[in-house]
Design an enzyme around this catalytic site. Structure first.
Site, PDB file in Angstrom:
ATOM      1  N   ASP A   1     -19.250 -34.455 -22.238  1.00  0.00           N
ATOM      2  CA  ASP A   1     -19.215 -34.230 -23.614  1.00  0.00           C
ATOM      3  C   ASP A   1     -20.512 -33.573 -24.139  1.00  0.00           C
ATOM      4  OD1 ASP A   1     -17.900 -34.141 -26.005  1.00  0.00           O
ATOM      5  OD2 ASP A   1     -17.854 -36.146 -26.519  1.00  0.00           O
TER       6      ASP A   1
ATOM      7  N   HIS B   1     -20.900 -24.592 -22.538  1.00  0.00           N
ATOM      8  CA  HIS B   1     -20.134 -24.766 -21.288  1.00  0.00           C
ATOM      9  C   HIS B   1     -20.782 -24.219 -19.990  1.00  0.00           C
ATOM     10  CE1 HIS B   1     -16.960 -26.535 -23.777  1.00  0.00           C
ATOM     11  NE2 HIS B   1     -16.588 -25.296 -24.269  1.00  0.00           N
TER      12      HIS B   1
ATOM     13  N   SER C   1      -9.235 -31.313 -19.875  1.00  0.00           N
ATOM     14  CA  SER C   1      -8.207 -32.118 -20.423  1.00  0.00           C
ATOM     15  C   SER C   1      -6.837 -31.736 -20.590  1.00  0.00           C
ATOM     16  CB  SER C   1      -8.406 -33.019 -21.425  1.00  0.00           C
ATOM     17  OG  SER C   1      -8.457 -32.450 -22.680  1.00  0.00           O
ATOM     18  N   THR C   2      -5.913 -32.395 -20.620  1.00  0.00           N
ATOM     19  CA  THR C   2      -4.346 -31.656 -20.959  1.00  0.00           C
ATOM     20  C   THR C   2      -4.386 -31.204 -22.353  1.00  0.00           C
ATOM     21  OG1 THR C   2      -3.829 -33.924 -21.088  1.00  0.00           O
ATOM     22  CG2 THR C   2      -2.965 -32.747 -19.097  1.00  0.00           C
ATOM     23  N   GLU C   3      -5.456 -31.903 -23.051  1.00  0.00           N
ATOM     24  CA  GLU C   3      -5.402 -31.617 -24.544  1.00  0.00           C
ATOM     25  C   GLU C   3      -6.300 -30.305 -24.928  1.00  0.00           C
ATOM     26  OE1 GLU C   3      -5.804 -34.916 -23.485  1.00  0.00           O
ATOM     27  OE2 GLU C   3      -3.604 -35.374 -23.991  1.00  0.00           O
TER      28      GLU C   3
ATOM     29  N   TRP D   1      -6.051 -27.367 -23.864  1.00  0.00           N
ATOM     30  CA  TRP D   1      -5.319 -26.324 -24.500  1.00  0.00           C
ATOM     31  C   TRP D   1      -5.004 -25.924 -25.757  1.00  0.00           C
ATOM     32  CZ3 TRP D   1      -4.637 -23.414 -20.285  1.00  0.00           C
ATOM     33  CH2 TRP D   1      -4.438 -23.892 -18.889  1.00  0.00           C
TER      34      TRP D   1
ATOM     35  N   LEU E   1     -21.009 -36.105  -0.585  1.00  0.00           N
ATOM     36  CA  LEU E   1     -20.050 -36.592  -1.763  1.00  0.00           C
ATOM     37  C   LEU E   1     -18.844 -35.766  -1.965  1.00  0.00           C
ATOM     38  CD1 LEU E   1     -20.657 -37.573  -4.933  1.00  0.00           C
ATOM     39  CD2 LEU E   1     -21.190 -35.305  -5.152  1.00  0.00           C
TER      40      LEU E   1
ATOM     41  N   ARG F   1     -20.014 -41.473 -20.261  1.00  0.00           N
ATOM     42  CA  ARG F   1     -19.664 -40.535 -21.152  1.00  0.00           C
ATOM     43  C   ARG F   1     -21.045 -40.095 -22.129  1.00  0.00           C
ATOM     44  NH1 ARG F   1     -14.621 -39.528 -24.882  1.00  0.00           N
ATOM     45  NH2 ARG F   1     -15.203 -37.706 -25.885  1.00  0.00           N
TER      46      ARG F   1
ATOM     47  N   SER G   1     -10.770 -40.904 -24.307  1.00  0.00           N
ATOM     48  CA  SER G   1     -10.093 -40.034 -24.198  1.00  0.00           C
ATOM     49  C   SER G   1      -9.182 -39.577 -23.129  1.00  0.00           C
ATOM     50  CB  SER G   1     -11.150 -38.525 -24.384  1.00  0.00           C
ATOM     51  OG  SER G   1     -11.983 -38.714 -25.477  1.00  0.00           O
TER      52      SER G   1
HETATM   53  C1  FPP Z   1     -16.838 -31.252 -23.590  1.00  0.00           C
HETATM   54  O1  FPP Z   1     -17.878 -30.695 -24.345  1.00  0.00           O
HETATM   55  C2  FPP Z   1     -16.633 -30.274 -22.553  1.00  0.00           C
HETATM   56  C3  FPP Z   1     -15.561 -29.862 -22.069  1.00  0.00           C
HETATM   57  C4  FPP Z   1     -14.328 -29.849 -23.018  1.00  0.00           C
HETATM   58  C5  FPP Z   1     -15.356 -29.071 -20.994  1.00  0.00           C
HETATM   59  C6  FPP Z   1     -16.499 -29.428 -19.930  1.00  0.00           C
HETATM   60  C7  FPP Z   1     -16.525 -28.197 -18.937  1.00  0.00           C
HETATM   61  C8  FPP Z   1     -17.716 -28.119 -18.028  1.00  0.00           C
HETATM   62  C9  FPP Z   1     -18.869 -28.760 -18.335  1.00  0.00           C
HETATM   63  C10 FPP Z   1     -17.913 -26.854 -17.232  1.00  0.00           C
HETATM   64  C11 FPP Z   1     -16.578 -26.797 -16.291  1.00  0.00           C
HETATM   65  C12 FPP Z   1     -17.058 -25.977 -15.229  1.00  0.00           C
HETATM   66  C13 FPP Z   1     -16.457 -25.956 -13.988  1.00  0.00           C
HETATM   67  C14 FPP Z   1     -16.997 -25.474 -12.810  1.00  0.00           C
HETATM   68  C15 FPP Z   1     -15.217 -26.789 -13.678  1.00  0.00           C
HETATM   69  P1  FPP Z   1     -17.343 -30.330 -26.041  1.00  0.00           P
HETATM   70  O2  FPP Z   1     -16.933 -28.783 -26.076  1.00  0.00           O
HETATM   71  O3  FPP Z   1     -16.012 -30.909 -26.558  1.00  0.00           O
HETATM   72  O4  FPP Z   1     -18.478 -30.491 -26.839  1.00  0.00           O
HETATM   73  P2  FPP Z   1     -18.518 -30.844 -28.413  1.00  0.00           P
HETATM   74  O5  FPP Z   1     -18.011 -32.218 -28.408  1.00  0.00           O
HETATM   75  O6  FPP Z   1     -20.210 -30.910 -28.414  1.00  0.00           O
HETATM   76  O7  FPP Z   1     -17.885 -29.894 -29.158  1.00  0.00           O
END
Ligand code: FPP
Length: 231
Positions: free
Chosen positions: A12, A29, A57-59, A61, A123, A177, A185
């Site tokens: 997060d 990201h 997550s499924t949410e 979207w 891993l 987390r 979540s």
């Molecule tokens: C939460 O941060 C993060 C996500 C919803 C996406 C996580 C994805 C990645 C770390 C990259 C995925 C890459 C691959 C290769 C699968 P947030 O956007 O909710 O942050 P915020 O709470 O600060 O807004």
């Protein structure tokens, strides 16, 4: 030091990390994907067996279309950049979730990484992608019901057997987390029955090898009793 066998991380804070720097959320990201590489390699070196990362997550979207579009493209960018290194380090890539709901291109790049690395013995780097724990449990029940219908099973399910119907069939030793929120979540609700939890204020893009080691040290200070008494 005792190394947790299965570690799950709710990654997060990408958005807040980016906002603090005056960058678009997608930049958070992107940096978060680089962190996946760093923490995957660190977890492999430390001897963690399976690392499950909540990538979508499924949410998710419900997020703006451009952000969802970018998150769908990220696996491609990630594997282009880091697959060679993951292979050199004997890391196996797997996923948990309903991949079929993603654009075909995203499905292809993930499936390719899974196939390429399937014989690796280091891993298990598991990306939870279009994953939701309640959905996982409902799907598990549906699969079990189908097995009964096809007379592959009797109506005598144990907890351990039901767990095998889930995307993630292992118990989680350590759940982390990042970025200060203190909630699950909809992540691995069944599998965290006896997990240790660590909530760190560090946003995911800044979570580094030392942060992971600190979490494992903290894990070692916990007294895990699994409902019994201390030895
Ligand atoms: C939460 O941060 C993060 C996500 C919803 C996406 C996580 C994805 C990645 C770390 C990259 C995925 C890459 C691959 C290769 C699968 P947030 O956007 O909710 O942050 P915020 O709470 O600060 O807004």
């Amino acid at each position: 030091m005792q190394i947790p066998s299965t570690v799950a991380i709710i990654m997060d804070g990408n958005g807040r990390w980016a906002k603090k720097r005056g960058l678009p959320r997608t930049a958070g990201h992107k940096k978060g994907a680089d962190t996946i590489r760093d923490i995957g390699l660190a977890a492999n070196d430390i001897g963690i067996k399976k690392l499950i990362l909540y990538a979508f997550s499924t949410e998710n979207w419900k997020r703006p279309e451009d952000e969802v579009g970018y998150l769908c493209k990220l696996p491609g960018i990630f594997f282009d950049r880091y697959m060679k290194e993951l292979m050199e380090n004997n890391i196996r890539v797997t996923f948990a979730g309903e991949l079929e709901k993603f654009p075909e291109e995203t499905q292809k790049v993930i499936q390719k990484a899974v196939n390429l690395s399937q014989n690796n013995t280091g891993l298990n780097l598991c990306l939870a992608i279009n994953y939701g724990s309640r959905r996982e449990i409902v799907l598990g029940i549906q699969k079990y019901a189908q097995d009964i219908k096809e007379q592959k099973r009797n109506n005598d399910l144990t907890e351990d057997e039901f767990q095998q119907y889930l995307f993630v069939p292992e118990d989680i030793d350590l759940m982390i987390r990042t970025s200060g929120e203190v909630r699950l979540s909809n992540f691995l609700l069944w599998q965290v029955a006896y997990s240790e939890f660590i909530f760190t204020p560090v946003p995911w893009p800044d979570f580094d090898r030392q942060c992971l080691i600190d979490c494992i040290k903290e894990y070692n200070e916990r007294d895990r009793r699994f409902g019994g008494l201390s030895s």
